[in-house]
Design an enzyme around this catalytic site. Structure first.
Site, short mmCIF file in Angstrom:
data_model
loop_
_atom_site.label_atom_id
_atom_site.label_comp_id
_atom_site.label_asym_id
_atom_site.label_seq_id
_atom_site.Cartn_x
_atom_site.Cartn_y
_atom_site.Cartn_z
CB SER A 1 2.98 -10.51 -9.95
OG SER A 1 3.03 -11.04 -8.95
CE1 TYR B 1 -2.39 -11.37 -9.96
CE2 TYR B 1 -1.22 -12.58 -8.44
CZ TYR B 1 -1.79 -11.53 -9.06
OH TYR B 1 -1.28 -9.99 -8.40
P1 NAD Z 1 -6.14 -4.45 -4.11
O1 NAD Z 1 -6.86 -5.61 -4.09
O2 NAD Z 1 -6.04 -3.83 -2.63
O3 NAD Z 1 -6.41 -3.50 -5.27
C1 NAD Z 1 -6.85 -3.79 -6.51
C2 NAD Z 1 -7.99 -2.71 -6.81
O4 NAD Z 1 -8.50 -3.00 -8.11
C3 NAD Z 1 -9.31 -2.80 -5.86
O5 NAD Z 1 -9.60 -1.61 -5.29
C4 NAD Z 1 -10.53 -3.11 -6.92
O6 NAD Z 1 -11.59 -2.66 -6.65
C5 NAD Z 1 -9.90 -2.88 -8.13
N1 NAD Z 1 -10.49 -3.57 -9.40
C6 NAD Z 1 -10.73 -4.94 -9.39
N2 NAD Z 1 -11.31 -5.25 -10.56
C7 NAD Z 1 -11.38 -4.03 -11.15
C8 NAD Z 1 -12.14 -3.71 -12.35
N3 NAD Z 1 -12.60 -4.69 -13.30
N4 NAD Z 1 -12.15 -2.28 -12.87
C9 NAD Z 1 -11.56 -1.40 -12.08
N5 NAD Z 1 -11.12 -1.69 -11.07
C10 NAD Z 1 -10.97 -3.00 -10.57
O7 NAD Z 1 -4.76 -5.10 -4.56
P2 NAD Z 1 -3.40 -4.54 -4.55
O8 NAD Z 1 -2.61 -5.33 -3.84
O9 NAD Z 1 -3.25 -3.05 -4.21
O10 NAD Z 1 -2.89 -4.91 -6.04
C11 NAD Z 1 -2.72 -3.78 -7.10
C12 NAD Z 1 -1.91 -4.35 -8.25
O11 NAD Z 1 -0.77 -4.86 -7.62
C13 NAD Z 1 -2.69 -5.52 -8.82
O12 NAD Z 1 -2.59 -5.44 -10.29
C14 NAD Z 1 -2.09 -6.76 -8.20
O13 NAD Z 1 -2.19 -8.02 -9.00
C15 NAD Z 1 -0.71 -6.26 -8.30
N6 NAD Z 1 0.28 -6.97 -7.00
C16 NAD Z 1 -0.13 -7.12 -5.73
C17 NAD Z 1 0.85 -7.73 -5.03
C18 NAD Z 1 0.70 -7.87 -3.48
O14 NAD Z 1 1.18 -8.51 -2.81
N7 NAD Z 1 -0.46 -7.24 -2.86
C19 NAD Z 1 2.03 -8.09 -5.56
C20 NAD Z 1 2.08 -7.93 -7.08
C21 NAD Z 1 1.48 -7.25 -7.78
#
Ligand code: NAD
Length: 281
Positions: free
Chosen positions: A164, A177
């Site tokens: 991130s 985080y």
């Molecule tokens: P999201 O919440 O849509 O997806 C995350 C998924 O992880 C969810 O479906 C959730 O059910 C699953 N999850 C949570 N805990 C879990 C566990 N213990 N075991 C298995 N699955 C689990 O979020 P996103 O925005 O699609 O994020 C995906 C990745 O990208 C994450 O690692 C997040 O930190 C990272 N990220 C997101 C952003 C953003 O702006 N959305 C930016 C940088 C990084």
């Protein structure tokens, strides 16, 4: 069906994607399936990955959905055996499950702005900090311990972690985080080095700011104008815009392809519309 930004043939590859029930990794799982891979979509949210798999199968692609907790090594090993039975041994692992939690988030950006009812740094619960650290760091390490065994047997393949922007410089309010994603970037380099002699590459992408269903209300007022936090994000992004989940697909398919990215291991690639390059001045 999503339009793919690059055409790379993943036919014959088994791709395991954790967090595939979510926004970013759902799009990645879809892109790998459309590129010919056999995809194992893993998530705590079983309904979401079953729905994704059903949609992809209906379009003629190969995808199975599995309920999986990335923090439960025994359950992960059971899912691993199911994936081998249903699709074959893993070639590519995308460690996408992750995220923040309100219990590890301060109310204010700065201590001097705290109000009597604010959750300050001093009020952060160690359980919440543990939860966030574990989900992002151990949630990357544990699936790698399980699925990368297949890669070592094949002496090839790729691991892709999701870091991130907060790994480079922390974002206000979310210390756990930010630290956890810094650990993911660090671990990406560690894995790349550790597996260097086995033919396995390990990289990460660091997405910039995305608008999702969860944060839309925090970023935009009802009339579509940006909120104060959103204005800060956009002012800190030289292109003055957000990143779409679909814009992570090109980097994902490129980094995981052994031919295109054969000498690329241990990098964390920002896909951030310039955010990490800009000092704000
Ligand atoms: P999201 O919440 O849509 O997806 C995350 C998924 O992880 C969810 O479906 C959730 O059910 C699953 N999850 C949570 N805990 C879990 C566990 N213990 N075991 C298995 N699955 C689990 O979020 P996103 O925005 O699609 O994020 C995906 C990745 O990208 C994450 O690692 C997040 O930190 C990272 N990220 C997101 C952003 C953003 O702006 N959305 C930016 C940088 C990084």
């Amino acid at each position: 069906m999503m339009e793919l930004p690059i055409n790379i043939d993943y036919t014959g590859k088994v791709v395991v994607v954790t967090g595939a029930g979510g926004l970013i990794c759902g799009a990645m799982a879809r892109a790998f399936a459309q590129s010919g891979a056999r995809v194992a979509a893993l998530d705590l949210n079983e309904e979401a990955v079953k729905k994704l798999a059903d949609e992809l199968k209906a379009d003629g692609y190969v995808c199975e959905g599995y309920k999986a907790d990335v923090l439960d090594p025994e359950a992960l090993e059971q899912v691993h055996q199911s994936v081998i039975r249903d699709l074959g041994k893993c070639d590519i692992l995308v460690n996408g499950a992750g995220g923040n939690h309100p219990s590890a988030t301060t109310t204010n950006e700065y201590q001097h702005e705290a109000q009597p009812d604010s959750k300050t740094f001093f009020d952060l619960e160690s359980g919440g900090v543990d939860f966030v650290f574990k989900l992002n760091f151990q949630g990357t390490l544990l699936p790698t311990q399980v699925f990368a065994k297949d890669l070592t047997e094949k002496k090839s393949g790729c691991i892709l972690n999701i870091s991130s922007m907060n790994a480079y410089t922390p974002l206000t309010k979310i210390p756990a985080y930010s630290a956890a994603k810094a650990a993911v970037s660090n671990f990406t380099q560690w894995l790349a080095t550790h597996f260097a002699g086995t033919g396995i590459r390990c990289n990460a992408i660091a997405p910039g700011f995305l608008v999702s269903a969860q944060n839309r209300a925090l970023l935009f007022n009802d009339d579509g104008t940006p909120t104060a936090r959103s204005a800060k994000i956009l002012n800190g992004t030289p292109t003055n815009r957000y990143v779409e989940a679909s814009e992570l697909i090109g980097a994902t398919l490129f980094l995981c392809d052994d031919r295109s990215a054969s000498a690329i291991t241990g990098v964390v690639l920002p896909v951030d519309a310039g955010f990490s390059a800009y000092s704000g001045v």
